[in-house]
Design an enzyme around this catalytic site. Structure first.
Site, PDB file in Angstrom:
ATOM      1  N   ASP A   1       4.360  10.943   2.628  1.00  0.00           N
ATOM      2  CA  ASP A   1       4.402  11.515   3.981  1.00  0.00           C
ATOM      3  C   ASP A   1       5.536  10.886   4.788  1.00  0.00           C
ATOM      4  O   ASP A   1       6.218  11.576   5.557  1.00  0.00           O
ATOM      5  CB  ASP A   1       3.057  11.287   4.686  1.00  0.00           C
ATOM      6  CG  ASP A   1       1.908  11.891   3.912  1.00  0.00           C
ATOM      7  OD1 ASP A   1       2.133  12.930   3.248  1.00  0.00           O
ATOM      8  OD2 ASP A   1       0.803  11.321   3.933  1.00  0.00           O
TER       9      ASP A   1
ATOM     10  N   ASP B   1       0.861  -1.189   0.000  1.00  0.00           N
ATOM     11  CA  ASP B   1       0.000   0.000   0.000  1.00  0.00           C
ATOM     12  C   ASP B   1       0.901   1.245   0.000  1.00  0.00           C
ATOM     13  O   ASP B   1       1.698   1.430   0.930  1.00  0.00           O
ATOM     14  CB  ASP B   1      -0.877  -0.037   1.275  1.00  0.00           C
ATOM     15  CG  ASP B   1      -1.851   1.123   1.380  1.00  0.00           C
ATOM     16  OD1 ASP B   1      -1.802   2.034   0.531  1.00  0.00           O
ATOM     17  OD2 ASP B   1      -2.655   1.127   2.337  1.00  0.00           O
TER      18      ASP B   1
HETATM   19  O1  RIB Z   1      -0.930  11.174   1.876  1.00  0.00           O
HETATM   20  C1  RIB Z   1      -1.889  10.256   2.303  1.00  0.00           C
HETATM   21  C2  RIB Z   1      -2.985  10.963   3.034  1.00  0.00           C
HETATM   22  O2  RIB Z   1      -3.664  11.813   2.142  1.00  0.00           O
HETATM   23  C3  RIB Z   1      -4.050  10.072   3.618  1.00  0.00           C
HETATM   24  O3  RIB Z   1      -3.753   9.636   4.920  1.00  0.00           O
HETATM   25  C4  RIB Z   1      -5.309  10.924   3.522  1.00  0.00           C
HETATM   26  O4  RIB Z   1      -5.836  11.273   4.752  1.00  0.00           O
HETATM   27  C5  RIB Z   1      -4.910  12.147   2.709  1.00  0.00           C
HETATM   28  O5  RIB Z   1      -4.683  13.233   3.506  1.00  0.00           O
END
Ligand code: RIB
Length: 322
Positions: free
Chosen positions: A267, A261
């Site tokens: 992030d 996934d």
């Molecule tokens: O970058 C992934 C995130 O994008 C997810 O967790 C979702 O909440 C959106 O903000």
């Protein structure tokens, strides 16, 4: 302990795993899961899990989602600074296919209420930071306030201009020391600020000198780290500011991963990059990028967003020499 401050969003993610992403008009059955997300929170969890003392500035509703954020921040040792909002806590609907790719729709909710005044009130946390990291699921004026204050206190600013359709203004670019777009975000920023018509899909194969010139045009004073998915990333520094590197531009290959996934991989990269920059500021920039690349690859091996961030111990077991 070196501190990272993350300003941004928290979402409750509602996720459906399906064999393929649904096409318009199609109804599919998928496996449902829910968990913590939001680009801001994912990045804060990554920074904290990678080993940095972390503060997270956000806005939350008075509901189960807000309580989940507070509970998880405590569990991760994150110093949470949450503005109370009358709106519901942010949400995201996410489809993940068998290859780990995704499509996301967000409902900003409380995230849209984060105000520059509330950010300004967190001035003492920002003043204590080595690195301040932000993305664009929160209002631009609040993010500008966070990065401006960080600069005024001598912290390094990292701006992840995500999602691609967010209004990343010139004012924002002007307060970014490091800009970390993916291909779509980079092409969008070039179109908006430099009048360029570049195909996102062409960037991974583009000649390095050309890519470097595009980065220099977009962010003449700072460093651009362009993430290229399976092709790794491309780094472009200002010629007279190499941050310990030997070259003003280079590629960094992606790390091996058994992908389940990819939600939150960007992030993971940003949170780990910020943590590494804060924890070892004298190290060459390339070492921080390599750390972030490996950390992000590990995050794709499990489902979920904030829940997929590896701990420092797990990372060290996989990459003992890092
Ligand atoms: O970058 C992934 C995130 O994008 C997810 O967790 C979702 O909440 C959106 O903000």
């Amino acid at each position: 302990m070196p501190r990272v401050v993350v300003a941004g969003s928290f979402n409750v993610d509602h996720v459906w795993h399906c064999t393929a992403l649904p096409r318009p008009g199609e109804t599919l059955a998928g496996e449902y899961a829910t968990g913590p997300g939001g680009k801001g929170f994912n990045q804060a969890v990554a920074a904290a899990s990678a080993g940095a003392a972390t503060t997270f500035i956000c806005a939350l509703g008075d509901d189960d989602g807000g309580r989940l954020a507070r509970r998880l921040a405590t569990a991760h040792g994150i110093d949470l600074r949450a503005q109370d909002s009358e709106a519901a806590t942010g949400t995201a609907g996410i489809y993940v296919d068998d290859g780990g790719g995704n499509s996301i729709v967000i409902g900003p909710g409380a995230n849209a209420a984060l105000s520059p005044d509330f950010v300004a009130a967190q001035g003492e946390a920002i003043a204590a930071a080595r690195v301040v990291l932000a993305q664009l699921e929160s209002p631009v004026d609040a993010i500008v306030e966070a990065l401006r204050r960080a600069r005024a206190h001598g912290a390094r600013t990292v701006l992840n201009p995500a999602p691609a359709n967010a209004p990343c203004t010139r004012e924002l670019l002007a307060v970014a020391d490091v800009l970390t777009p993916n291909e779509t975000e980079f092409a969008g920023l070039l179109a908006r600020h430099c009048g360029g018509g570049t195909e996102p899909g062409s960037l991974a194969r583009m000649d390095e000198e050309h890519l470097h010139r595009l980065c220099r045009t977009l962010l003449p004073r700072g460093t651009v780290v362009l993430t290229l998915g399976a092709a790794g990333c491309f780094v472009s520094h200002r010629e007279d500011s190499l941050h310990g590197d030997e070259s003003p531009h280079y590629r960094c290959p992606a790390a091996e991963a058994k992908v389940v996934d990819t939600t939150g991989a960007g992030d993971a990269f940003n949170g780990a990059l910020a943590a590494s920059l804060a924890m070892a500021p004298a190290h060459p920039f390339a070492s921080h990028v390599r750390f972030a690349t490996r950390y992000a690859a590990m995050s794709t091996e499990r489902p979920g967003a904030a829940d997929s961030m590896p701990g420092a111990g797990e990372f060290a077991a996989r990459y003992p020499a890092d």
